[in-house]
Enzyme design. Structure first.
Site: not given
Length: 360
Positions: A43, A59, A162
């Site tokens: 994204h 991440h 995540c």
């Protein structure tokens, strides 16, 4: 150190040699062991969510502490950790009321009068979501890591950083699914599969998985789905309402689209709750039929599974080692850092649940 740098939106990441600083007060230097390639990274790469450039993406990661700065007491060199983008200050209103995932305090980053954590030959490189995992090392605030037991494989631990925390947490924390409830999950990527797994752990009686890829639907059954719906072959709303006798108690949208968010709303019964986990692109408006609020239906969002990650992540590690979290099945392939752009291309086509970068 080697890192995958994003310099322009919609351009491939470039593998470059960059520098990290030394740990300052309350900072920790972590040697990256593994990093998942998550759709959220895509994204930012494609501009759906603007970010400071250049930056090092990534991440969802785990690694080993190399060094610590002054005032760090939580970890020591050699400790195994999972990172989390939900870095928390510990004293704002969100933190003090148990909503740590909403903390936005700027003190977790270095100030403008301090040298940057990441740079290349004097050029500052923005740290992505407090982490920047697509690099051989991460220089982090100590409140961006959770210490875990050392018998946990770090390539699977990275997924907890995540996807697992987001999906399982949305079920357990955000929606608070109770035993016996019926659940529908739209999207069977890493987050959706974790959501299905979380619903099974929570004791849901019926878990309906929806996707357009038959391979992902087969995988969803391994994670606990009792039924599957091919959204290419039939209307997913009608199928879910028929399977559940009028609508599910809880639905989860794990893709990030206007159309699937509206479908999640239409799948729930009166008094049901639809939870949006996916990252809907900036500027997108979602339409729902207003009078349906009179039926006590709820539409809500979830940020990183409403986590308390220093508590949650060690528990998820225990779940995996006890056979309750199916992380082995989630990894589509283990790749090198240089293969990250190919992994992005596979995310675009929906081919994989999760590729994991494994560092030497």
């Amino acid at each position: 150190m080697k890192a995958a740098v994003l310099r322009e939106v919609n351009q491939p990441l470039e593998i470059e040699d960059v520098q990290h600083g030394n740990p300052g007060p309350r900072e920790v230097l972590v040697r990256t062991a593994a990093a998942g390639v998550c759709h959220s990274d895509l994204h930012f790469q494609n501009g759906s969510y603007p970010y400071f450039l250049p930056t090092i993406l990534g991440h969802e990661s785990a690694g080993v502490v190399e060094a610590v700065g002054a005032d760090v007491t939580y970890v020591k060199p050699g400790d195994h950790v999972i990172t989390c983008l939900s870095a928390f200050c510990g004293h704002c209103e969100f933190c003090l009321t148990g909503h740590m995932s909403l903390c936005q305090e700027p003190e977790l980053q270095r100030g403008g009068d301090e040298p940057p954590r990441l740079s290349k030959n004097g050029e500052s490189i923005a740290q992505f979501l407090n982490l920047s995992s697509f690099a051989e090392y991460m220089l982090l605030h100590e409140h961006a890591i959770a210490k875990i037991r050392e018998d946990m494989p770090l390539d699977r631990a990275a997924l907890i950083g995540c996807g697992v925390t987001t999906g399982v947490g949305a079920v357990i924390h955000t929606a608070a699914v109770e035993p016996g409830a019926t659940v529908a999950v739209i999207g069977c990527g890493g987050v959706g599969l974790s959501c299905i797994n979380g619903a099974a752990i929570a004791g849901a009686s019926r878990i309906i998985a929806i996707d357009t890829a038959p391979g992902k639907l087969d995988l969803a059954r391994k994670f606990g789905a009792t039924d599957t719906v091919d959204a290419k072959a039939e209307d997913p709303v009608g199928a879910v309402r028929e399977l559940s006798g009028g609508g599910v108690h809880y639905s989860f949208e794990a893709i990030g689209l206007k159309s699937t968010t509206e479908q999640a709303w239409k799948m729930i019964r009166n008094g049901g709750t639809a939870t949006v986990i996916g990252m809907i692109p900036v500027g997108t408006m979602v339409e729902i039929h207003g009078p349906e609020f009179l039926r006590e239906k709820t539409l809500q969002g979830s940020n990183m599974g409403s986590n308390r990650f220093r508590v949650d992540m060690p528990r998820y590690v225990d779940f995996y080692l006890a056979g309750k979290l199916h992380l082995d099945d989630m990894i589509s392939s283990r790749i090198k850092l240089e293969d990250v752009n190919d992994a992005f291309a596979q995310l675009e086509t929906g081919e994989v649940a999760r590729n994991v970068i494994v560092f030497d």
